[in-house]
Design a protein around this motif. Structure first.
Motif, PDB file in Angstrom:
ATOM      1  N   ARG A  70       0.836  -1.206   0.000  1.00  0.00           N
ATOM      2  CA  ARG A  70       0.000   0.000   0.000  1.00  0.00           C
ATOM      3  C   ARG A  70       0.870   1.255   0.000  1.00  0.00           C
ATOM      4  NH1 ARG A  70      -4.606   1.689   4.485  1.00  0.00           N
ATOM      5  NH2 ARG A  70      -5.491   3.352   3.228  1.00  0.00           N
ATOM      6  N   GLU A  84      -5.474   0.898  -1.893  1.00  0.00           N
ATOM      7  CA  GLU A  84      -6.036   1.666  -3.010  1.00  0.00           C
ATOM      8  C   GLU A  84      -5.727   1.023  -4.357  1.00  0.00           C
ATOM      9  OE1 GLU A  84      -4.320   2.881  -0.491  1.00  0.00           O
ATOM     10  OE2 GLU A  84      -5.406   4.554   0.389  1.00  0.00           O
ATOM     11  N   PHE A  95      -4.512   7.855 -10.337  1.00  0.00           N
ATOM     12  CA  PHE A  95      -5.218   8.310  -9.129  1.00  0.00           C
ATOM     13  C   PHE A  95      -6.695   7.930  -9.194  1.00  0.00           C
ATOM     14  CE2 PHE A  95      -1.765  11.613  -9.539  1.00  0.00           C
ATOM     15  CZ  PHE A  95      -0.932  11.010  -8.604  1.00  0.00           C
ATOM     16  N   TRP A 119      -8.584   5.662  -6.324  1.00  0.00           N
ATOM     17  CA  TRP A 119      -9.704   6.144  -5.506  1.00  0.00           C
ATOM     18  C   TRP A 119     -11.005   5.425  -5.851  1.00  0.00           C
ATOM     19  CZ3 TRP A 119      -7.461  11.680  -6.093  1.00  0.00           C
ATOM     20  CH2 TRP A 119      -6.566  11.928  -5.033  1.00  0.00           C
ATOM     21  N   ARG A 128     -10.826   2.474  -3.748  1.00  0.00           N
ATOM     22  CA  ARG A 128     -11.002   2.871  -2.347  1.00  0.00           C
ATOM     23  C   ARG A 128     -12.494   3.062  -2.010  1.00  0.00           C
ATOM     24  NH1 ARG A 128      -8.725   3.616   2.830  1.00  0.00           N
ATOM     25  NH2 ARG A 128      -9.999   5.191   3.811  1.00  0.00           N
ATOM     26  N   VAL A 129     -13.175   3.840  -2.830  1.00  0.00           N
ATOM     27  CA  VAL A 129     -14.568   4.158  -2.499  1.00  0.00           C
ATOM     28  C   VAL A 129     -15.489   2.971  -2.778  1.00  0.00           C
ATOM     29  CG1 VAL A 129     -16.489   5.750  -2.892  1.00  0.00           C
ATOM     30  CG2 VAL A 129     -14.156   6.621  -2.858  1.00  0.00           C
ATOM     31  N   ARG A 182     -15.702   0.787   0.266  1.00  0.00           N
ATOM     32  CA  ARG A 182     -16.139   1.273   1.586  1.00  0.00           C
ATOM     33  C   ARG A 182     -17.188   0.335   2.186  1.00  0.00           C
ATOM     34  NH1 ARG A 182     -13.104   3.743   4.528  1.00  0.00           N
ATOM     35  NH2 ARG A 182     -11.843   2.301   3.364  1.00  0.00           N
ATOM     36  N   PRO A 215      -0.085  16.736  -7.605  1.00  0.00           N
ATOM     37  CA  PRO A 215      -1.124  15.703  -7.492  1.00  0.00           C
ATOM     38  C   PRO A 215      -0.646  14.454  -6.752  1.00  0.00           C
ATOM     39  CG  PRO A 215      -0.945  16.485  -9.754  1.00  0.00           C
ATOM     40  CD  PRO A 215       0.175  17.108  -9.000  1.00  0.00           C
ATOM     41  N   MET A 216       0.634  14.130  -6.875  1.00  0.00           N
ATOM     42  CA  MET A 216       1.215  13.003  -6.145  1.00  0.00           C
ATOM     43  C   MET A 216       1.026  13.183  -4.648  1.00  0.00           C
ATOM     44  SD  MET A 216       2.604  10.306  -6.941  1.00  0.00           S
ATOM     45  CE  MET A 216       3.495  10.100  -5.393  1.00  0.00           C
ATOM     46  N   THR A 222      -1.252  15.028  -3.161  1.00  0.00           N
ATOM     47  CA  THR A 222      -2.655  14.895  -2.771  1.00  0.00           C
ATOM     48  C   THR A 222      -2.941  13.442  -2.432  1.00  0.00           C
ATOM     49  OG1 THR A 222      -3.174  16.592  -4.374  1.00  0.00           O
ATOM     50  CG2 THR A 222      -5.019  15.309  -3.543  1.00  0.00           C
ATOM     51  N   TYR A 223      -2.515  12.562  -3.325  1.00  0.00           N
ATOM     52  CA  TYR A 223      -2.744  11.133  -3.131  1.00  0.00           C
ATOM     53  C   TYR A 223      -2.017  10.633  -1.888  1.00  0.00           C
ATOM     54  CZ  TYR A 223      -2.495   6.110  -3.904  1.00  0.00           C
ATOM     55  OH  TYR A 223      -2.568   4.761  -3.718  1.00  0.00           O
ATOM     56  N   ILE A 246      -3.598  11.899   1.457  1.00  0.00           N
ATOM     57  CA  ILE A 246      -4.876  11.249   1.757  1.00  0.00           C
ATOM     58  C   ILE A 246      -4.642   9.805   2.209  1.00  0.00           C
ATOM     59  CG2 ILE A 246      -6.971  10.339   0.641  1.00  0.00           C
ATOM     60  CD1 ILE A 246      -7.178  12.998  -0.849  1.00  0.00           C
ATOM     61  N   ARG A 247      -3.799   9.091   1.490  1.00  0.00           N
ATOM     62  CA  ARG A 247      -3.560   7.695   1.848  1.00  0.00           C
ATOM     63  C   ARG A 247      -2.948   7.569   3.240  1.00  0.00           C
ATOM     64  NH1 ARG A 247       0.343   4.659   2.415  1.00  0.00           N
ATOM     65  NH2 ARG A 247       1.910   5.933   1.395  1.00  0.00           N
ATOM     66  N   ASP A 276     -13.465   9.447   3.996  1.00  0.00           N
ATOM     67  CA  ASP A 276     -13.092   9.753   2.609  1.00  0.00           C
ATOM     68  C   ASP A 276     -13.804  10.990   2.089  1.00  0.00           C
ATOM     69  OD1 ASP A 276     -11.310   7.525   1.163  1.00  0.00           O
ATOM     70  OD2 ASP A 276     -12.447   6.662   2.818  1.00  0.00           O
ATOM     71  N   MET A 294     -11.896  13.947   3.499  1.00  0.00           N
ATOM     72  CA  MET A 294     -10.570  14.144   2.896  1.00  0.00           C
ATOM     73  C   MET A 294     -10.687  14.696   1.478  1.00  0.00           C
ATOM     74  SD  MET A 294      -8.168  10.957   4.227  1.00  0.00           S
ATOM     75  CE  MET A 294      -9.135   9.656   3.492  1.00  0.00           C
TER      76      MET A 294
END
Lengths: 281, 273
Positions: A56, A116, A234, A238, A241-242, A245, B86-87, B89-90, B93-94, B247, B250
């Motif tokens: 991860r 993710e 990304f 995500w 990830r979502v 849930r 952007p890296m 951001t990821y 959050i992770r 989530d 975030m």
């Protein structure tokens, strides 16, 4: 911690982790291939939890493939005769072992649901018990047509040659995940009567993505992996990830309860001198 | 397999481990490295059956803060650490998700020893712990909606509290009070929180270490597996709340940073929808 040959040096003796580009393949080593020392240290539940946590945090990996280490075998439980042996019984209710297995199961499922990155199940053979739970914990599932898939906890040794001769609560993830994949009636038959399916039957029922001939397995898995890698990084992360849930929530609702009742069952059966009981009073 | 860390130190004494966060001096510049190392350290402590109780504390004058007087630009953090890349951001959050998940899931009590201000993510980490013992005069505050608080002359600005405040404040203090603190970024001291029942104890600075030691000693006297499983059972609600809120918060925090940044750069105001 990556070795020159591409395998990763870690403390997971029961697994082999191979890296190729952005794909990590986690192979569950068959018990028969472990050295005595490795077998003593190996615990597949814990190690999978740890490997998924490690992957991860590794941004160079985007997709994971989970598979068995030997043709025809994804992951199967101990044989019925092991459950029935004196040694197997003595070891069964060791509190330290219960602790390790209980926490390992939870760690493993939480890690698989939370990571993710999509996990592709390459079901290269029989997936029984925790093997079946692990299969359903993956995001996309490709199985050999002829793979045997069952949860033997309530099998009363009918899922030959595996599982205890008595019934125990399917607490290693089956109770949490099977109801998400099968209709309620089919899910209960699968769990309560330990109904066995082939990979082909599960694909026909829409439970898994594809069932293929053994020689087609790699091609189909590779195709899925390469198509996943084409997606925006990304967005894919995500989306996984979502989408998961509700699985995290389902695990929270049911996983510890199922595991705890399974452990209680083992204590009960020991008190009853390993003879199961067909009445509640 | 113990890893060396740069922005934290793990000190082991018998069955208790203390994590010194933002080692060695608590300076905000260490936050990024700490944020990456902390989830790894927590996983290692979770995996380690020798350790039964974990204490989290800060270094120097702080518990853990994302803002402070040495960083006058309150949006410096989001701009440099998150928005521009952007890296990041990821990554942010992770890591945040993993930090909170691990504190909540690890089968051993985690004690927050709040030795100094706990602002932003510091508040979340403190309040996600199982037992919270603080120096009575420190601020334990979710500053997201008032990140101008420490900067004179800056227009009021804020972002969605996305690192855990929306999850944990309503559980520790009830929804009405939680919203007051979250919407306004209202500064609140440990003493006030203790009076509300939101933390276990607020004590004078000189008594903090002793108070934490007593909790540790008391916990270690309990039967090991029973204590671990008690934590597992009691934290199910917290896990459910994490799944439900985290989530969303975030993602919205990251989106709202863009708006706050636009405002500071002279764009359209953030006081209109």
């Amino acid at each position: 911690m990556e070795r020159e040959d591409g395998t990763v040096a870690t403390d997971y003796p029961g697994l082999l982790v191979e890296r190729q580009g952005q794909v990590a393949t986690v192979r569950i080593r068959p018990i028969s291939e472990l050295s005595r020392e490795e077998a003593a240290r190996a615990d597949v539940h814990w190690e999978l939890g740890r490997v998924f946590s490690d992957l991860r945090g590794d941004n160079s990996v985007r997709v994971i493939v989970l598979t068995g280490g030997k043709d025809g075998l994804f992951l199967t439980p101990p044989l019925t005769k092991v459950y029935a042996s004196d040694e197997g019984r003595k070891w069964r209710n060791e509190p330290a072992r219960h602790w390790k297995v209980f926490t390992g199961i939870i760690r493993c499922h939480e890690a698989m649901a939370s990571i993710e990155k999509p996990i592709v199940a390459r079901i290269n053979g029989d997936a029984i018990g925790f093997g079946s739970s692990l299969m359903l914990a993956c995001d996309l599932i490709v199985a050999r047509r002829d793979a045997r898939i069952a949860d033997m906890h309530m099998g009363m040794a009918e899922v030959e040659p595996y599982g205890p001769p008595y019934g125990i609560v399917p607490g290693d993830g089956g109770l949490s995940l099977v109801p998400l994949y099968l209709t309620p009636a089919k899910a209960k038959e699968y769990l309560m009567l330990a109904k066995e399916y082939s990979g082909e039957e599960l694909a026909t029922m829409g439970v898994i993505n594809y069932a293929v001939a053994p020689q087609e397995l790699d091609r189909v898995v590779d195709d899925i992996v390469s198509r996943l890698l084409k997606r925006s990084a990304f967005a894919l992360a995500w989306t996984k990830r979502v989408a998961n849930r509700h699985i995290v929530e389902q695990l929270n609702r049911t996983l510890d309860a199922g595991a705890a009742y399974e452990l209680v069952n083992f204590h009960q059966i020991e008190k009853m001198e390993w003879v199961d009981r067909k009445n509640l009073d | 397999m113990q890893q060396e860390f740069g922005a934290l130190r793990v000190e082991r004494r018998g069955a208790a481990a203390t994590v010194h966060m933002m080692w060695p001096d608590g300076r905000i510049e260490r936050l990024r490295q700490f944020h990456t190392e902390f989830p790894i350290a927590l996983q290692q402590l979770r995996d380690d059956d020798e350790i039964r109780v974990v204490v989290l504390r800060g270094c120097g004058e702080r518990f853990l803060s994302a803002v402070g007087r040495e960083r006058p630009d309150p949006l410096g953090a989001p701009k440099s650490a998150v928005l521009s890349d952007p890296m990041n951001t990821y990554r942010a959050i992770r890591e945040t998700a993993e930090i909170l998940d691990t504190i909540v899931s690890m089968e051993k009590p985690v004690i927050a020893m709040v030795n100094g201000d706990a602002l932003g993510i510091g508040l979340s980490i403190a309040l996600f712990c199982d037992l919270i013992v603080a120096r009575e005069d420190v601020l334990i505050t979710d500053l997201h909606m008032a990140i101008d608080l420490f900067t004179a002359g800056l227009p009021p600005t804020g972002v969605v509290p996305g690192d855990g405040g929306t999850v944990i404040l309503p559980l520790q203090m009830g929804l009405a009070k939680a919203k007051e603190f979250l919407f306004m970024g209202k500064p609140v001291t440990a003493k006030q929180l203790a009076e509300m029942g939101a933390i276990n104890a607020a004590v004078p600075a000189s008594e903090l270490e002793v108070a934490v030691e007593e909790y540790v000693k008391d916990l270690l006297e309990r039967p090991a597996w029973a204590l671990a499983w008690t934590k597992v059972a009691v934290n199910k609600r917290l896990k459910q709340h994490l799944t439900l809120y985290q989530d969303t918060a975030m993602a919205f925090e990251t989106v709202s940073m863009r708006a706050a940044q636009a405002k500071l750069e002279g764009g359209k105001g953030i006081s209109h929808l």
